[in-house]
Design a protein around this motif. Structure first.
Motif, PDB file in Angstrom:
ATOM      1  N   ALA A 148      -1.655  -4.173   3.101  1.00 28.94           N
ATOM      2  CA  ALA A 148      -0.207  -4.894   4.188  1.00 28.94           C
ATOM      3  C   ALA A 148      -1.498  -5.678   5.419  1.00 28.94           C
ATOM      4  O   ALA A 148      -0.466  -6.489   6.128  1.00 28.94           O
ATOM      5  CB  ALA A 148       0.074  -3.161   4.561  1.00 28.94           C
ATOM      6  N   GLN A 149      -2.129  -4.990   5.528  1.00 26.65           N
ATOM      7  CA  GLN A 149      -2.504  -5.330   6.355  1.00 26.65           C
ATOM      8  C   GLN A 149      -3.085  -6.923   6.295  1.00 26.65           C
ATOM      9  O   GLN A 149      -2.297  -7.909   6.930  1.00 26.65           O
ATOM     10  CB  GLN A 149      -4.511  -4.564   6.811  1.00 26.65           C
ATOM     11  N   TYR A 150      -3.712  -7.284   5.319  1.00 26.69           N
ATOM     12  CA  TYR A 150      -4.037  -8.619   4.899  1.00 26.69           C
ATOM     13  C   TYR A 150      -2.745  -9.681   4.414  1.00 26.69           C
ATOM     14  O   TYR A 150      -3.228 -10.180   3.643  1.00 26.69           O
ATOM     15  CB  TYR A 150      -5.196  -9.085   3.843  1.00 26.69           C
ATOM     16  N   LYS A 151      -1.558  -9.123   3.815  1.00 28.48           N
ATOM     17  CA  LYS A 151      -0.359  -9.992   3.521  1.00 28.48           C
ATOM     18  C   LYS A 151      -0.616  -9.910   1.788  1.00 28.48           C
ATOM     19  O   LYS A 151      -0.880 -11.080   1.313  1.00 28.48           O
ATOM     20  CB  LYS A 151       0.026 -10.393   4.422  1.00 28.48           C
ATOM     21  N   LYS A 152      -1.445  -8.969   0.934  1.00 32.39           N
ATOM     22  CA  LYS A 152      -1.346  -9.270  -0.186  1.00 32.39           C
ATOM     23  C   LYS A 152      -0.712  -9.295  -0.874  1.00 32.39           C
ATOM     24  O   LYS A 152      -0.408  -7.560  -0.654  1.00 32.39           O
ATOM     25  CB  LYS A 152      -3.198  -8.836  -0.633  1.00 32.39           C
ATOM     26  N   PRO A 153       0.263  -9.149  -1.819  1.00 28.66           N
ATOM     27  CA  PRO A 153       0.585  -8.261  -2.493  1.00 28.66           C
ATOM     28  C   PRO A 153       0.118  -7.354  -3.605  1.00 28.66           C
ATOM     29  O   PRO A 153      -1.400  -8.047  -3.807  1.00 28.66           O
ATOM     30  CB  PRO A 153       1.148  -9.682  -3.987  1.00 28.66           C
ATOM     31  N   ILE A 154       0.662  -6.320  -3.953  1.00 32.19           N
ATOM     32  CA  ILE A 154      -0.385  -5.519  -5.217  1.00 32.19           C
ATOM     33  C   ILE A 154       0.676  -5.195  -6.348  1.00 32.19           C
ATOM     34  O   ILE A 154       1.835  -4.618  -5.217  1.00 32.19           O
ATOM     35  CB  ILE A 154      -0.886  -4.611  -4.014  1.00 32.19           C
ATOM     36  N   VAL A 155       0.218  -4.650  -7.121  1.00 33.45           N
ATOM     37  CA  VAL A 155       0.488  -3.827  -8.001  1.00 33.45           C
ATOM     38  C   VAL A 155      -0.129  -3.074  -8.627  1.00 33.45           C
ATOM     39  O   VAL A 155      -1.580  -1.956  -8.266  1.00 33.45           O
ATOM     40  CB  VAL A 155       0.241  -4.520 -10.068  1.00 33.45           C
ATOM     41  N   ILE A 156       0.501  -1.656  -8.393  1.00 29.65           N
ATOM     42  CA  ILE A 156      -0.246   0.211  -7.813  1.00 29.65           C
ATOM     43  C   ILE A 156       0.183   0.394  -9.334  1.00 29.65           C
ATOM     44  O   ILE A 156       1.580   1.197  -9.838  1.00 29.65           O
ATOM     45  CB  ILE A 156       0.734   0.563  -7.118  1.00 29.65           C
ATOM     46  N   GLY A 157      -0.751   0.430 -10.355  1.00 31.90           N
ATOM     47  CA  GLY A 157      -1.097   1.638 -11.259  1.00 31.90           C
ATOM     48  C   GLY A 157      -1.672   2.985 -10.895  1.00 31.90           C
ATOM     49  O   GLY A 157      -1.797   4.411 -12.216  1.00 31.90           O
ATOM     50  N   THR A 158      -2.106   3.256 -10.094  1.00 27.55           N
ATOM     51  CA  THR A 158      -2.564   4.757  -9.594  1.00 27.55           C
ATOM     52  C   THR A 158      -1.527   5.594  -9.797  1.00 27.55           C
ATOM     53  O   THR A 158      -0.527   5.959  -9.550  1.00 27.55           O
ATOM     54  CB  THR A 158      -2.706   4.795  -8.189  1.00 27.55           C
ATOM     55  N   THR A 159      -1.593   7.075 -10.673  1.00 24.82           N
ATOM     56  CA  THR A 159      -1.042   8.038 -11.259  1.00 24.82           C
ATOM     57  C   THR A 159      -1.380   9.165 -10.496  1.00 24.82           C
ATOM     58  O   THR A 159      -2.418   9.019  -9.297  1.00 24.82           O
ATOM     59  CB  THR A 159      -1.632   8.198 -12.566  1.00 24.82           C
ATOM     60  N   GLY A 160      -0.882  10.062 -10.133  1.00 30.87           N
ATOM     61  CA  GLY A 160      -1.350  11.616  -9.808  1.00 30.87           C
ATOM     62  C   GLY A 160      -0.108  11.278  -7.877  1.00 30.87           C
ATOM     63  O   GLY A 160      -0.947  11.925  -7.493  1.00 30.87           O
ATOM     64  N   LEU A 161       0.888  10.493  -8.114  1.00 30.76           N
ATOM     65  CA  LEU A 161       0.977  10.346  -6.737  1.00 30.76           C
ATOM     66  C   LEU A 161       2.231  11.145  -6.333  1.00 30.76           C
ATOM     67  O   LEU A 161       3.045  11.457  -7.361  1.00 30.76           O
ATOM     68  CB  LEU A 161       1.638   8.886  -6.496  1.00 30.76           C
ATOM     69  N   THR A 162       2.224  11.066  -5.207  1.00 31.61           N
ATOM     70  CA  THR A 162       2.969  12.218  -4.606  1.00 31.61           C
ATOM     71  C   THR A 162       3.938  11.868  -3.581  1.00 31.61           C
ATOM     72  O   THR A 162       4.140  10.164  -3.493  1.00 31.61           O
ATOM     73  CB  THR A 162       2.128  13.126  -2.960  1.00 31.61           C
ATOM     74  N   ASP A 163       5.199  12.542  -3.430  1.00 34.70           N
ATOM     75  CA  ASP A 163       6.352  11.769  -2.373  1.00 34.70           C
ATOM     76  C   ASP A 163       6.086  11.136  -1.427  1.00 34.70           C
ATOM     77  O   ASP A 163       6.506  10.300  -0.974  1.00 34.70           O
ATOM     78  CB  ASP A 163       7.402  13.056  -2.107  1.00 34.70           C
ATOM     79  N   VAL A 164       4.595  11.733  -0.740  1.00 35.36           N
ATOM     80  CA  VAL A 164       4.502  11.251   0.627  1.00 35.36           C
ATOM     81  C   VAL A 164       3.813  10.009  -0.198  1.00 35.36           C
ATOM     82  O   VAL A 164       3.996   8.703   0.712  1.00 35.36           O
ATOM     83  CB  VAL A 164       3.457  12.318   1.341  1.00 35.36           C
ATOM     84  N   ASP A 186       7.477   2.111   2.226  1.00 35.57           N
ATOM     85  CA  ASP A 186       7.811   1.393   3.660  1.00 35.57           C
ATOM     86  C   ASP A 186       6.874   0.240   3.775  1.00 35.57           C
ATOM     87  O   ASP A 186       7.630  -0.625   4.484  1.00 35.57           O
ATOM     88  CB  ASP A 186       7.235   2.545   4.368  1.00 35.57           C
ATOM     89  N   LEU A 187       5.199   0.494   2.940  1.00 36.35           N
ATOM     90  CA  LEU A 187       4.848  -0.989   3.115  1.00 36.35           C
ATOM     91  C   LEU A 187       5.550  -1.808   2.111  1.00 36.35           C
ATOM     92  O   LEU A 187       4.716  -3.209   2.587  1.00 36.35           O
ATOM     93  CB  LEU A 187       3.548  -0.720   2.854  1.00 36.35           C
ATOM     94  N   SER A 188       6.575  -1.377   1.305  1.00 33.68           N
ATOM     95  CA  SER A 188       6.945  -2.699   1.026  1.00 33.68           C
ATOM     96  C   SER A 188       7.914  -3.668   1.640  1.00 33.68           C
ATOM     97  O   SER A 188       8.287  -5.033   1.642  1.00 33.68           O
ATOM     98  CB  SER A 188       8.219  -2.170  -0.185  1.00 33.68           C
ATOM     99  N   MET A 189       8.511  -3.054   2.662  1.00 31.78           N
ATOM    100  CA  MET A 189       9.152  -3.912   3.749  1.00 31.78           C
ATOM    101  C   MET A 189       8.093  -4.783   3.995  1.00 31.78           C
ATOM    102  O   MET A 189       9.003  -5.533   5.392  1.00 31.78           O
ATOM    103  CB  MET A 189       9.770  -2.819   5.088  1.00 31.78           C
ATOM    104  N   GLN A 190       6.902  -5.028   3.979  1.00 30.79           N
ATOM    105  CA  GLN A 190       5.875  -5.737   4.684  1.00 30.79           C
ATOM    106  C   GLN A 190       5.109  -6.246   3.415  1.00 30.79           C
ATOM    107  O   GLN A 190       5.032  -7.963   3.648  1.00 30.79           O
ATOM    108  CB  GLN A 190       4.750  -5.291   5.425  1.00 30.79           C
ATOM    109  N   ILE A 191       5.129  -6.416   2.151  1.00 27.03           N
ATOM    110  CA  ILE A 191       4.641  -6.750   1.998  1.00 27.03           C
ATOM    111  C   ILE A 191       5.041  -6.644   0.628  1.00 27.03           C
ATOM    112  O   ILE A 191       5.458  -5.532  -0.260  1.00 27.03           O
ATOM    113  CB  ILE A 191       2.954  -6.963   1.509  1.00 27.03           C
ATOM    114  N   PRO A 192       4.961  -7.934  -0.741  1.00 28.96           N
ATOM    115  CA  PRO A 192       5.681  -7.465  -2.015  1.00 28.96           C
ATOM    116  C   PRO A 192       4.818  -6.416  -3.156  1.00 28.96           C
ATOM    117  O   PRO A 192       3.779  -6.623  -3.125  1.00 28.96           O
ATOM    118  CB  PRO A 192       5.421  -9.055  -3.122  1.00 28.96           C
ATOM    119  N   ILE A 193       5.557  -5.042  -3.377  1.00 34.32           N
ATOM    120  CA  ILE A 193       4.576  -4.256  -4.538  1.00 34.32           C
ATOM    121  C   ILE A 193       5.193  -4.464  -5.751  1.00 34.32           C
ATOM    122  O   ILE A 193       6.315  -4.268  -5.880  1.00 34.32           O
ATOM    123  CB  ILE A 193       4.296  -2.920  -3.190  1.00 34.32           C
ATOM    124  N   VAL A 194       4.477  -3.831  -7.028  1.00 34.48           N
ATOM    125  CA  VAL A 194       4.986  -3.236  -8.183  1.00 34.48           C
ATOM    126  C   VAL A 194       4.880  -2.237  -8.281  1.00 34.48           C
ATOM    127  O   VAL A 194       3.095  -1.770  -8.267  1.00 34.48           O
ATOM    128  CB  VAL A 194       4.273  -4.402  -9.324  1.00 34.48           C
TER     129      VAL A 194
END
Length: 267
Positions: free
Chosen positions: A91-107, A114-122
């Motif tokens: 987000a700081q560098y304004k880079k689109p990102i694909v997130i494949g990391t597993t085990g993510l929490t509700d937080v 929140d950060l998808s309001m700044q950058i495109p995220i899949v």
């Protein structure tokens, strides 16, 4: 036309290797950075050779800011412990990102929103094209079959996988709950001991961790008269890598926003 430059985070892992192999054969995209943990023994090694390919002169390093400078889009298949820093840096560098990391929490999921309001995220619990068809078919079946069928979900992975149920199984559960207007109180995780007769709204989740299974998921719909099984079995990690690269290419020229693999595949 110049290729899309993709920076890969978690590049030395199993998925990292598969993605590097897919990018090496791609006509649209190319590997621009291969990021690993700061204390990784792989720092300085050639990522092509490590992935079973010829030398590509893209060395493993731990400087995510440098990777952002070198890349159009990021793909993150690193560990949960690095997730927040990776996403915030993107987000700081304004880079689109694909997130494949597993085990993510509700937080974590809230941070993604929140950060998808700044950058495109899949973000998707599974990048496989076939698994996303499994998601869609499960949604259709649940809406058609409704309460006339008992529902069980089976998730099988290799013995090294840490999270259970898998992110894919969790997403199947979420699809079922939404499609059937049920909630977490209707879900049971495994069975042990004596139980009363099954409640008609119950959804059961089962997990197996054994051998070197890449990833098998089956949703069972069972009535007194028939049984329907919707199943996906991964035979090679490249199925996830192909989807991840397709997702990264989808983000090219996209504005800020949160996307999933249904968006990528147009289903």
């Amino acid at each position: 036309m110049s290729k899309i430059k993709i920076g890969l985070i978690g590049a030395n892992g199993r998925m990292g290797k598969a993605i590097i192999q897919v990018l090496a054969a791609s006509n649209r995209s190319t590997l621009s950075a291969s990021v690993v943990k700061k204390d990784s023994v792989f720092v300085g090694l050639d990522s092509g050779i490590h992935s079973g390919l010829k030398e590509n002169q893209i060395l493993f390093h731990s400087d995510l800011a440098k990777a952002c400078d070198a890349s159009d889009i990021l793909i993150d298949f690193s560990s949960h412990s690095a997730f927040t820093e990776n996403l915030q840096t993107a987000a700081q560098y304004k880079k689109p990102i694909v997130i494949g990391t597993t085990g993510l929490t509700d937080v974590d999921r809230n941070l993604i929103k929140d950060l998808s309001m700044q950058i495109p995220i899949v973000f998707s619990p599974n990048m496989s094209i076939g698994v996303n068809l499994l998601f869609k078919l499960t949604e259709i079946a649940a809406k058609v079959l409704d309460e006339g069928f008992d529902i069980e979900v089976l998730d099988i992975h290799h013995r090294h996988k840490k999270d259970a149920p898998s992110g894919t199984a969790q997403h199947l559960k979420e699809i079922l709950l939404k499609s059937l207007d049920r909630n977490e109180k209707n879900v049971i995780y495994g069975r042990h001991g004596m139980y009363p007769e099954r409640d008609s709204k119950e959804i059961a989740m089962h997990t197996m961790r054994a051998g070197e299974v890449i990833g098998d998921h089956t949703v069972y719909f069972l009535s007194a008269e028939e049984r329907i099984e919707i199943s996906h079995k991964a035979q090679d990690r490249k199925t996830f890598a192909v989807g991840a690269v397709k997702a990264a290419e989808f983000l090219k020229d996209k504005s800020k926003g949160l996307y999933n693999m249904f968006d990528v595949l147009g289903i």
